[in-house]
Structures are given as C-alpha cells and as structure tokens.
Design a protein around this motif. Sequence first.
Motif, short mmCIF file in Angstrom:
data_model
loop_
_atom_site.label_atom_id
_atom_site.label_comp_id
_atom_site.label_asym_id
_atom_site.label_seq_id
_atom_site.Cartn_x
_atom_site.Cartn_y
_atom_site.Cartn_z
N TYR A 149 0.79 -1.27 -0.13
CA TYR A 149 -0.09 -0.03 0.03
C TYR A 149 0.82 1.12 0.02
O TYR A 149 0.54 2.35 -0.79
N GLU A 150 1.88 1.16 0.85
CA GLU A 150 2.94 2.52 0.78
C GLU A 150 3.59 2.88 -0.44
O GLU A 150 3.73 3.77 -0.84
N LEU A 151 3.83 1.54 -1.12
CA LEU A 151 4.45 1.94 -2.46
C LEU A 151 3.64 2.46 -3.51
O LEU A 151 3.80 3.33 -4.40
N TRP A 152 2.20 1.82 -3.30
CA TRP A 152 1.29 2.31 -4.36
C TRP A 152 1.19 3.84 -4.24
O TRP A 152 0.69 4.40 -4.95
N ARG A 153 0.92 4.00 -2.70
CA ARG A 153 0.64 5.71 -2.39
C ARG A 153 1.53 6.63 -2.94
O ARG A 153 1.30 7.53 -3.41
N GLN A 154 2.93 6.09 -2.74
CA GLN A 154 4.18 6.90 -3.03
C GLN A 154 4.31 6.78 -4.41
O GLN A 154 4.60 8.07 -5.16
N LEU A 155 3.72 5.99 -5.50
CA LEU A 155 3.92 6.04 -6.76
C LEU A 155 2.99 6.91 -7.22
O LEU A 155 2.80 7.66 -8.39
N ASN A 156 1.72 6.96 -6.76
CA ASN A 156 0.44 7.69 -7.05
C ASN A 156 0.50 9.27 -6.48
O ASN A 156 -0.19 10.03 -6.75
N ASP A 157 1.56 9.54 -5.48
CA ASP A 157 1.86 10.77 -4.83
C ASP A 157 0.60 11.12 -4.09
O ASP A 157 0.24 12.38 -4.19
#
Length: 401
Positions: free
Chosen positions: A318-326
């Motif tokens: 979830y954290e990787l997905w959040r950071q990739l989508n800013d």
Amino acid sequence: MTIEAAQLRHFRSLASLRPPRAAVVVAWLILLGILLMVAILFVPWRQTAQGRGQVIALDPDERPQQVSSLVEGRVDRFFVRDGQLVKAGQPIVRVVDVDPDFLERLAAEKAQIEAQISAIEQSRSVAAIDVGRTRQLYAEGLAARRDYEQTQIKVADANAKLAEARAKLKQIEVQQRRQSAQVVTAPRDGRIQSLNAGAGGALISAGTVLAMIAPEQIERAVELYVNGRDIPLVDHGRPVRLEFEGFPAFQFSGWPAFAAGIYDGQVRSVDPTPRADGLFRVLVEPRPGKPAWPERRFVRQGSKVLGWIQGNNVTVGYELWRQLNDFPLNFGQDQVAQKEDAEAGKSSIEKKRSDHAHHDRCGSAALVRDGSRRSGAGRGAEQRRRSGGDHPGPQRPTDAG
C-alpha cells in the motif's frame, strides 16, 4: 513433438544431457526473490512524514536577542568580549554623542525654562489677584467692564505661556533621558555571541545592532518543516523520531523498532499557514517517559535535525502504491473513519430505539398486569357483596312469652 522414455534409450547422448548447475541455482534464486518480494508487499509498514529543521528554544525570551543602540552617536567603548558570560543589567557598550557638550547645553536650557516657568506662575498669581479686585470694583460700579475683561485676558495669556514652557521642559527631559541611555546594558543573562566590531568608532543611528546575546539555560524544542501534502496526518501528540546532527544513527523509518541513535519526541503544535515555499512548521517537544535528548553542550540552538513524524500502520504494498501515485498519507483513511463513525452512529441509534421499545413493552405489560389486578379485585368485592345479601347473618333470639 515429445520423445518418450523408451525412445531415449536409442539416444544415449541426449539422455545424458543435464542443465548446468549454475543455471539451476540462478533459477531458484530468481524464484525465491520473486516470492520474497511478494511476501514483503504484505509486511506491516509505519507511515512517516519526513521533515528537516533545527533546535530552538521553546520560550521566545530564551532565544538569541539583539542588543541595539537606543540613541544615535558614536561607539566609545565595548565592556565585554565575544563568548563572555554576562548578567542582566551588565554594561555592554557605551555610545557617546557627536557633540560632547550636548548634555551641558541641555542642562542650561532646562534651568532657563524652569526660571521662565516660575516667573510665569508668579505673574499669573498677580493677574488672578487683579481679576478678583476688578470684579469687586465692577460690582460696586467703580470699574469699567473693559478693565475687568482685560484682567481676565492677562490670566489666560499667563496660562498659555505656562503650558508652552512646560511642554518645552518635557521635551528637554526626554532628551536627557535618551542621552542617559548611552550605556547599553544586557537585557538578560547569557553569553555574548557576537559583537559588531565594525561599529567601533563609527557613527551609528538609533536601532543599530551592537551585540547578540544567547541564553545558556533554555527549554529546548525542535522545529521541523514538513510538506503540505503530509500535514493532514500531523496533529497534536503524534510521536516523532529525531536524528540530531553529529550523532551516528541508523533506522528504518517504517520499522521504528529497528533503530539506533534515534530520540523520541511528540508534536506540540502545527502552524496554521505555510511559509512562502509551501512548507509547514511543526514544533516538537520531548516525549514524556522516553530517554532524554542529548545534553545542551552537545545539541545547542541551531543544531540541524532530521525528523520522522509517525503515522498509521499499513502494508509495504500500500505504501509503495501511495508513493507512486503521490497520494497523501491519510489517503482513503478519512472515508474509512467516516464510515466507521456512521456505523457507530447507526448502531447507537438502533440501540436507543431497542431500549425505548423494550421500555414501552415493559410499561404496557405493567399496565396490563395492574389492570388485571384491579379488575380481579373488583370482581371479588362484588361477589362478597352478593354472597352477603343471599345469606343474612344469624337473628337475635326472642323470648317465648
């Protein structure tokens, strides 16, 4: 086309072929790496909002203060040196006026105005006596009205001159007080951080900075500047992990347990508006019950700090997905919280309704029982009355003659 095992007997060299050991090892490593990466995606991760800042004093009076000149003139002498400890009221520098005889001339002018004031007061008292005498003569018809008005005009002129002279005296006293502030003193206890050596012997104006004093004993805090995207996560009391400049430290921001050389704090306040670059200032104070921050001689005001404001627990994926989508740190959590609040509100409303319904049922049952008891009691009384009428009581015997 596939080759069966019976046919391989005729191709002995083909049957003896085996894949290289290195290729097998690499294939297994790739497979294990893929499985490990997939497993890491479901590992818990602590969200953090990173910010950089410095150590400051929590009390504004304990921050470095400037010592400025109150009058214009020339720096005559510094009484302290750089790095020297001073007490409140201790002389720092002396500023002299460009005209060395200025104070003497002010004193002479003050004495002259005071003499004028005494003369004006004396003449006013005489004019007041004339007003009273002329009023009496005018009442007796021995003086003209014009003479009586002239005496009143003299008293008014004396009052105007007296007010003007007192205003001049007040101005001279103000100038004398300003000139008496030529010796600039320390506003509080502290250490001389810097002296304006360039002002020595030069002409200065009122407000020129002559020295800087930094207090020694302070209540420390940390100001961090955080991106506005992460501010929705930051609120009062949030735990913060701090890395002070000059202290060796190691940590994983998402796994706070694996850390060394990191100190704890908590959010004290967040500025309502950002700076010009869009960063918000967050004040961090020591967290109670945790190890104390380094001593003041190691971490002073102005020391650089790197901080991580801790948020909620999520998965690595979830954290990787959040950071990739800013996305912000609390993305999707507001809707979940609102949904939980709505469900909690609905459950509380349903509970209240069920309680009211149960109370109504109990009340109805009690009323029915009370009515049945009353009706039964009424029927019993009616039966007793009827039985009493059909079977009268024994009659009193009479004498037989």
